[in-house]
Write an enzyme that holds these catalytic residues in place. Structure first.
Site, PDB file in Angstrom:
ATOM      1  N   SER A 103       9.160  -0.777   0.192  1.00 42.29           N
ATOM      2  CA  SER A 103       7.736  -1.039   0.413  1.00 42.29           C
ATOM      3  C   SER A 103       7.134  -1.947  -0.658  1.00 42.29           C
ATOM      4  O   SER A 103       7.546  -3.081  -0.817  1.00 42.29           O
ATOM      5  CB  SER A 103       6.989   0.290   0.518  1.00 42.29           C
ATOM      6  OG  SER A 103       5.690   0.122   1.006  1.00 42.29           O
ATOM      7  N   ASP A 244       2.009  -5.918   2.181  1.00 43.65           N
ATOM      8  CA  ASP A 244       2.988  -5.568   1.159  1.00 43.65           C
ATOM      9  C   ASP A 244       4.388  -5.882   1.685  1.00 43.65           C
ATOM     10  O   ASP A 244       4.539  -6.450   2.767  1.00 43.65           O
ATOM     11  CB  ASP A 244       2.843  -4.107   0.724  1.00 43.65           C
ATOM     12  CG  ASP A 244       3.281  -3.121   1.797  1.00 43.65           C
ATOM     13  OD1 ASP A 244       3.268  -3.494   2.981  1.00 43.65           O
ATOM     14  OD2 ASP A 244       3.629  -1.976   1.449  1.00 43.65           O
ATOM     15  N   ASP A 246       6.896  -4.416   3.102  1.00 41.02           N
ATOM     16  CA  ASP A 246       7.374  -4.042   4.434  1.00 41.02           C
ATOM     17  C   ASP A 246       6.253  -4.036   5.465  1.00 41.02           C
ATOM     18  O   ASP A 246       6.445  -3.591   6.602  1.00 41.02           O
ATOM     19  CB  ASP A 246       8.091  -2.700   4.408  1.00 41.02           C
ATOM     20  CG  ASP A 246       7.170  -1.525   4.104  1.00 41.02           C
ATOM     21  OD1 ASP A 246       6.113  -1.745   3.467  1.00 41.02           O
ATOM     22  OD2 ASP A 246       7.500  -0.391   4.489  1.00 41.02           O
ATOM     23  N   ASP A 248       3.528  -2.393   5.983  1.00 37.42           N
ATOM     24  CA  ASP A 248       2.901  -1.201   6.550  1.00 37.42           C
ATOM     25  C   ASP A 248       1.523  -0.952   5.935  1.00 37.42           C
ATOM     26  O   ASP A 248       0.838  -0.001   6.302  1.00 37.42           O
ATOM     27  CB  ASP A 248       3.795   0.036   6.415  1.00 37.42           C
ATOM     28  CG  ASP A 248       4.045   0.460   4.971  1.00 37.42           C
ATOM     29  OD1 ASP A 248       3.686  -0.300   4.048  1.00 37.42           O
ATOM     30  OD2 ASP A 248       4.613   1.552   4.766  1.00 37.42           O
TER      31      ASP A 248
END
Length: 450
Positions: A103, A244, A246, A248
């Site tokens: 992440s 960010d 990833d 999400d």
């Protein structure tokens, strides 16, 4: 039993416990074994996607090997946002989805997040079941030979599936006439996010869309939106969007370059949904990290606020229990449950853009619906996570709470994904709360600093 899972999957420095190839093989085996036990299919399917980290290839191969050795098939989708894996898992009627990503963490880290066949992240019980197999029970796979070994293949249309899914969340919306600065954080959405915005008609200025395996989240994206803010002002854009690694989570800025965090995005969208009679049960779900100013803003609009534990999956659990349609975190994990099963930075940005278009207002005007209380957040690296109540620094925490009274609050908690202790203080006087936060942080560093 040792804990592998934090608040958002398994995470750590790549090539060190728990993100070693050897343990990752076991994670693959355990996941496939559990999936096979619960599936009626002879050959269950597991989707695997990843972000742009250099270590992703190593972990993908190890994870795939573990799954195949347990007799399940693997569908590889390559670089893909975490929420895209949730959707594609459902879309392909797979039994589980696995994301290789850390992440917002630095490039040296990596991690694994797991979705069920319904597109939702595993429950605490599901994670504990996997941990039990990995850490205490050996999974026998010697009997899986010949044609019983799983197969792996690439899914060629995965990117297109997610692009169409994201666009469908704002069906009929045209972004014609809007200029958008988009920071992809050199992460998983570097290719999909620009396509989505352009296909909806926006003029897009793209930043940080050239990943090299080591520059993910590096001074860019949702954790470092400063460059995006400057470019918005220079380009005279209508909005800046920062994802960010990833994708999400999302942080945005208005046309003046002012930061608009997750609390503000949720507030703007909650008010708009209420005006359209689409805010189910007149309620939103947030966490204990949410700024007190959000609660004040919602109270003025007679919108109820329910608090969940930190972590988007806990927000989602609360939303699913009661049928709420909107929830999220200050960090930019936002869930629109009519469209997604998890935090989705791209879809959250699209819902905000739709609100701007439907109301015909600039983002700076919409963001004025909420005024944040001054807030200070100090992160302290720690070598262990001892109960806060057993530390000497508890005296400083109580002292700060007594001084602030009803006009502020103190929250000290450990990160669920990193070896950090977070000291968050809100109050009316910025200098005062800064001093308090640093005194508490110093106390923590002295006792358990890493």
């Amino acid at each position: 039993m040792e804990k592998l899972f934090g608040t958002d999957g398994i995470r750590g420095t790549a090539n060190r416990f728990p993100m070693t190839p050897e343990l990752v093989v076991s994670i693959g085996k355990a996941t496939a074994h559990i999936v096979k036990e619960k599936s009626e299919k002879k050959r269950p399917k597991v989707v695997i996607g990843r972000d742009t980290r250099l270590s992703g290839c190593m972990i993908e191969n190890a994870l795939t090997s573990g799954i195949l050795s347990a007799g399940a098939d693997v569908l590889l989708v390559g670089y893909m946002p975490t929420p895209a894996i949730a959707h594609i898992t459902k879309s392909l009627n797979a039994d589980a989805g696995m994301v290789i990503s850390a992440s917002h963490n630095p490039a040296a880290d990596n991690g694994i997040k797991i979705f069920g066949g319904d597109g939702y992240k595993l429950s605490d019980e599901g994670e504990e079941e996997i941990e039990k197999y990995i850490l205490t029970e050996e999974i026998k796979t010697e009997h899986i030979t010949g044609g019983f070994i799983g197969t792996a293949c690439s899914v060629g249309d995965a990117k297109g599936r997610y692009i169409e899914f994201a666009k469908a969340s704002v069906k009929g919306l045209s972004l014609q006439g809007l200029k958008v600065v988009l920071d992809c954080a050199n992460g998983a959405a570097y290719d999909t996010a620009p396509h989505i915005l352009r296909e909806l008609g926006a003029e897009v200025v793209v930043l940080n869309d050239k990943p090299d395996g080591l520059n993910i989240n590096l001074n860019c994206g949702a954790l470092h939106p400063e460059i995006m803010m400057d470019v918005v002002k220079k380009e005279k854009a209508d909005i800046g969007i920062a994802l960010d690694g990833d994708a999400d989570r999302v942080i945005v800025c208005d046309e003046k370059g002012n930061n608009v965090d997750g609390d503000h995005i949720i507030a703007i969208c909650a008010i708009h949904l209420k005006e359209k009679n689409l805010l189910k049960k007149n309620c939103v779900v947030t966490t204990i990290m949410t700024n007190k100013g959000f609660d004040i803003a919602m109270d003025k609009k007679n919108i109820r606020v329910v608090k969940a534990k930190v972590g988007d999956r806990y927000v989602i659990d609360e939303m699913r229990k009661k049928g709420y349609v909107l929830g999220g975190e200050q960090s930019g994990h936002i869930i629109f449950s009519n469209h997604t099963t998890t935090g989705d930075g791209i879809i959250s940005a699209l819902q905000l853009l739709r609100t701007m278009k439907e109301k015909g207002e600039k983002l700076s005007n919409l963001a004025a619906c909420m005024e944040s209380l001054p807030q200070v957040l100090v992160n302290v690296k720690v070598k262990e996570k001892r109960d806060i109540d057993t530390l000497e620094v508890k005296k400083d925490i109580r002292k700060a709470e007594e001084k602030l009274g009803e006009k502020g609050r103190v929250l000290v908690r450990y990160s669920g994904t990193e070896n950090l202790c977070r000291v968050m203080i809100e109050g009316e006087q910025k200098k005062e709360i800064q001093k308090m936060a640093h005194e508490i942080a110093h106390g923590i560093k002295k006792e358990i600093g890493g």
